[in-house]
Design a protein around this motif. Structure first.
Motif, PDB file in Angstrom:
ATOM      1  N   TYR A   1       0.867  -1.171   0.000  1.00  0.00           N
ATOM      2  CA  TYR A   1       0.000   0.000   0.000  1.00  0.00           C
ATOM      3  C   TYR A   1       0.907   1.224   0.000  1.00  0.00           C
ATOM      4  O   TYR A   1       1.945   1.246   0.670  1.00  0.00           O
ATOM      5  CB  TYR A   1      -0.876  -0.036   1.260  1.00  0.00           C
ATOM      6  CG  TYR A   1      -1.790   1.143   1.408  1.00  0.00           C
ATOM      7  CD1 TYR A   1      -3.002   1.183   0.741  1.00  0.00           C
ATOM      8  CD2 TYR A   1      -1.442   2.225   2.212  1.00  0.00           C
ATOM      9  CE1 TYR A   1      -3.857   2.260   0.871  1.00  0.00           C
ATOM     10  CE2 TYR A   1      -2.281   3.314   2.347  1.00  0.00           C
ATOM     11  CZ  TYR A   1      -3.489   3.322   1.673  1.00  0.00           C
ATOM     12  OH  TYR A   1      -4.323   4.401   1.801  1.00  0.00           O
ATOM     13  N   CYS A   2       0.556   2.242  -0.765  1.00  0.00           N
ATOM     14  CA  CYS A   2       1.371   3.454  -0.832  1.00  0.00           C
ATOM     15  C   CYS A   2       0.521   4.689  -0.546  1.00  0.00           C
ATOM     16  O   CYS A   2      -0.670   4.703  -0.825  1.00  0.00           O
ATOM     17  CB  CYS A   2       2.013   3.596  -2.215  1.00  0.00           C
ATOM     18  SG  CYS A   2       3.251   2.338  -2.559  1.00  0.00           S
ATOM     19  N   VAL A   3       1.170   5.700   0.005  1.00  0.00           N
ATOM     20  CA  VAL A   3       0.505   6.960   0.284  1.00  0.00           C
ATOM     21  C   VAL A   3       1.222   8.081  -0.467  1.00  0.00           C
ATOM     22  O   VAL A   3       2.408   7.988  -0.768  1.00  0.00           O
ATOM     23  CB  VAL A   3       0.467   7.277   1.801  1.00  0.00           C
ATOM     24  CG1 VAL A   3      -0.366   6.232   2.536  1.00  0.00           C
ATOM     25  CG2 VAL A   3       1.859   7.373   2.379  1.00  0.00           C
ATOM     26  N   THR A   4       0.481   9.135  -0.750  1.00  0.00           N
ATOM     27  CA  THR A   4       1.042  10.293  -1.431  1.00  0.00           C
ATOM     28  C   THR A   4       1.753  11.163  -0.409  1.00  0.00           C
ATOM     29  O   THR A   4       1.138  11.615   0.552  1.00  0.00           O
ATOM     30  CB  THR A   4      -0.074  11.106  -2.123  1.00  0.00           C
ATOM     31  OG1 THR A   4      -0.814  10.234  -2.984  1.00  0.00           O
ATOM     32  CG2 THR A   4       0.506  12.262  -2.924  1.00  0.00           C
ATOM     33  N   ALA A   5       3.052  11.405  -0.625  1.00  0.00           N
ATOM     34  CA  ALA A   5       3.830  12.271   0.272  1.00  0.00           C
ATOM     35  C   ALA A   5       3.842  13.701  -0.246  1.00  0.00           C
ATOM     36  O   ALA A   5       3.775  14.645   0.532  1.00  0.00           O
ATOM     37  CB  ALA A   5       5.252  11.747   0.413  1.00  0.00           C
ATOM     38  N   SER A   6       3.938  13.855  -1.568  1.00  0.00           N
ATOM     39  CA  SER A   6       3.928  15.199  -2.151  1.00  0.00           C
ATOM     40  C   SER A   6       3.592  15.125  -3.628  1.00  0.00           C
ATOM     41  O   SER A   6       3.719  14.080  -4.261  1.00  0.00           O
ATOM     42  CB  SER A   6       5.272  15.911  -1.944  1.00  0.00           C
ATOM     43  OG  SER A   6       6.270  15.311  -2.732  1.00  0.00           O
ATOM     44  N   VAL A   7       3.162  16.267  -4.132  1.00  0.00           N
ATOM     45  CA  VAL A   7       2.888  16.416  -5.554  1.00  0.00           C
ATOM     46  C   VAL A   7       3.715  17.592  -6.032  1.00  0.00           C
ATOM     47  O   VAL A   7       3.654  18.675  -5.449  1.00  0.00           O
ATOM     48  CB  VAL A   7       1.387  16.667  -5.826  1.00  0.00           C
ATOM     49  CG1 VAL A   7       1.127  16.852  -7.316  1.00  0.00           C
ATOM     50  CG2 VAL A   7       0.550  15.534  -5.265  1.00  0.00           C
ATOM     51  N   ASN A   8       4.492  17.384  -7.073  1.00  0.00           N
ATOM     52  CA  ASN A   8       5.355  18.445  -7.571  1.00  0.00           C
ATOM     53  C   ASN A   8       4.756  19.069  -8.807  1.00  0.00           C
ATOM     54  O   ASN A   8       4.696  18.440  -9.854  1.00  0.00           O
ATOM     55  CB  ASN A   8       6.740  17.882  -7.885  1.00  0.00           C
ATOM     56  CG  ASN A   8       7.731  18.957  -8.250  1.00  0.00           C
ATOM     57  OD1 ASN A   8       7.532  19.655  -9.236  1.00  0.00           O
ATOM     58  ND2 ASN A   8       8.786  19.083  -7.486  1.00  0.00           N
ATOM     59  N   LYS A   9       4.284  20.269  -8.671  1.00  0.00           N
ATOM     60  CA  LYS A   9       3.864  21.124  -9.773  1.00  0.00           C
ATOM     61  C   LYS A   9       2.877  20.483 -10.744  1.00  0.00           C
ATOM     62  O   LYS A   9       3.249  19.665 -11.573  1.00  0.00           O
ATOM     63  CB  LYS A   9       5.086  21.627 -10.541  1.00  0.00           C
ATOM     64  CG  LYS A   9       4.754  22.762 -11.459  1.00  0.00           C
ATOM     65  CD  LYS A   9       5.985  23.384 -12.053  1.00  0.00           C
ATOM     66  CE  LYS A   9       5.544  24.492 -12.963  1.00  0.00           C
ATOM     67  NZ  LYS A   9       6.567  25.302 -13.446  1.00  0.00           N
ATOM     68  N   VAL A  10       1.657  20.905 -10.662  1.00  0.00           N
ATOM     69  CA  VAL A  10       0.633  20.490 -11.618  1.00  0.00           C
ATOM     70  C   VAL A  10       0.201  21.735 -12.381  1.00  0.00           C
ATOM     71  O   VAL A  10      -0.419  22.630 -11.818  1.00  0.00           O
ATOM     72  CB  VAL A  10      -0.591  19.864 -10.916  1.00  0.00           C
ATOM     73  CG1 VAL A  10      -1.651  19.474 -11.936  1.00  0.00           C
ATOM     74  CG2 VAL A  10      -0.170  18.648 -10.094  1.00  0.00           C
ATOM     75  N   ASP A  11       0.577  21.818 -13.637  1.00  0.00           N
ATOM     76  CA  ASP A  11       0.147  22.908 -14.507  1.00  0.00           C
ATOM     77  C   ASP A  11      -0.905  22.367 -15.465  1.00  0.00           C
ATOM     78  O   ASP A  11      -0.650  21.380 -16.151  1.00  0.00           O
ATOM     79  CB  ASP A  11       1.325  23.467 -15.328  1.00  0.00           C
ATOM     80  CG  ASP A  11       2.317  24.229 -14.470  1.00  0.00           C
ATOM     81  OD1 ASP A  11       1.885  24.860 -13.491  1.00  0.00           O
ATOM     82  OD2 ASP A  11       3.518  24.187 -14.785  1.00  0.00           O
ATOM     83  N   PHE A  12      -2.055  23.015 -15.505  1.00  0.00           N
ATOM     84  CA  PHE A  12      -3.096  22.614 -16.443  1.00  0.00           C
ATOM     85  C   PHE A  12      -2.819  23.350 -17.751  1.00  0.00           C
ATOM     86  O   PHE A  12      -3.056  24.545 -17.868  1.00  0.00           O
ATOM     87  CB  PHE A  12      -4.478  22.930 -15.869  1.00  0.00           C
ATOM     88  CG  PHE A  12      -4.800  22.074 -14.679  1.00  0.00           C
ATOM     89  CD1 PHE A  12      -5.329  20.806 -14.849  1.00  0.00           C
ATOM     90  CD2 PHE A  12      -4.545  22.520 -13.392  1.00  0.00           C
ATOM     91  CE1 PHE A  12      -5.608  19.998 -13.758  1.00  0.00           C
ATOM     92  CE2 PHE A  12      -4.821  21.727 -12.284  1.00  0.00           C
ATOM     93  CZ  PHE A  12      -5.353  20.466 -12.476  1.00  0.00           C
TER      94      PHE A  12
END
Length: 184
Positions: free
Chosen positions: A54-65
């Motif tokens: 099982y994995c968890v989200t630690a961070s999200v790096n830059k989401v540009d739409f």
């Protein structure tokens, strides 16, 4: 038994989904929150497939739409492991939409999710490394290391205890802001 190393192709995942009116925002485009939810799901699937945990989200790096997604388009999300640490991995994501009638495809965004593998007790657990077989894979791995180092520098430079206002006042000279600093 966990393998020491895995091929990147062993954990790559892609999903395609039709974008429905229920996914749209008030302007009739697909809601960014819906896309982020799908991105988190596929990052989870890719990381869990690689780690066997099982994995968890630690961070999200830059989401540009980059481009809007229309109702009725097919959305394809692709995920691949770009980097492996001891218990964490960076999952590279690419999102594309396709107009069903014309076949026109648009790159909508790319992002990097850092995921951490957890054992049955919720503790971070070791994961297999990845086998890099192409220059592209080596580039992505190196880019992840560089991004992590830059992130550490960015965080420490702006820490509230060490931040010096005078060092950054020049940045405000051409900004759309006004400083009215109250001494505390």
């Amino acid at each position: 038994m966990i393998k020491d190393f895995k091929q990147i192709s062993e954990s790559q995942v892609s999903i395609t989904q039709l974008m429905l009116p229920s996914h749209s925002n008030f302007s009739g485009k697909i809601h960014g929150g819906h896309i982020l939810n799908l991105m988190d799901q596929i990052a989870f699937a890719c990381a869990s497939k690689h780690s066997g945990n099982y994995c968890v989200t630690a961070s999200v790096n830059k989401v540009d739409f980059l481009n809007p997604i229309e109702v009725g388009e097919l959305l394809t999300l692709k995920a691949s492991i770009n980097f492996t640490g001891r218990t964490s991995m960076v999952v590279g994501l690419r999102v594309e939409s396709e107009n069903i009638r014309t076949g026109t495809k648009k790159h909508c965004n790319s992002s990097y999710f850092t995921m951490v593998a957890k054992d049955e007790n919720g503790k971070s657990t070791a994961i297999p490394g990845i086998i890099l077989t192409t220059k592209q894979e080596i580039r992505r791995f190196a880019r992840s290391i560089t991004r992590q180092q830059e992130g550490k520098n960015r965080t420490s430079r702006f820490h509230s205890k060490t931040f010096k206002v005078d060092d950054y006042l020049h940045l405000f000279e051409t900004s759309n802001s006004k400083i009215d600093l109250k001494e505390n």
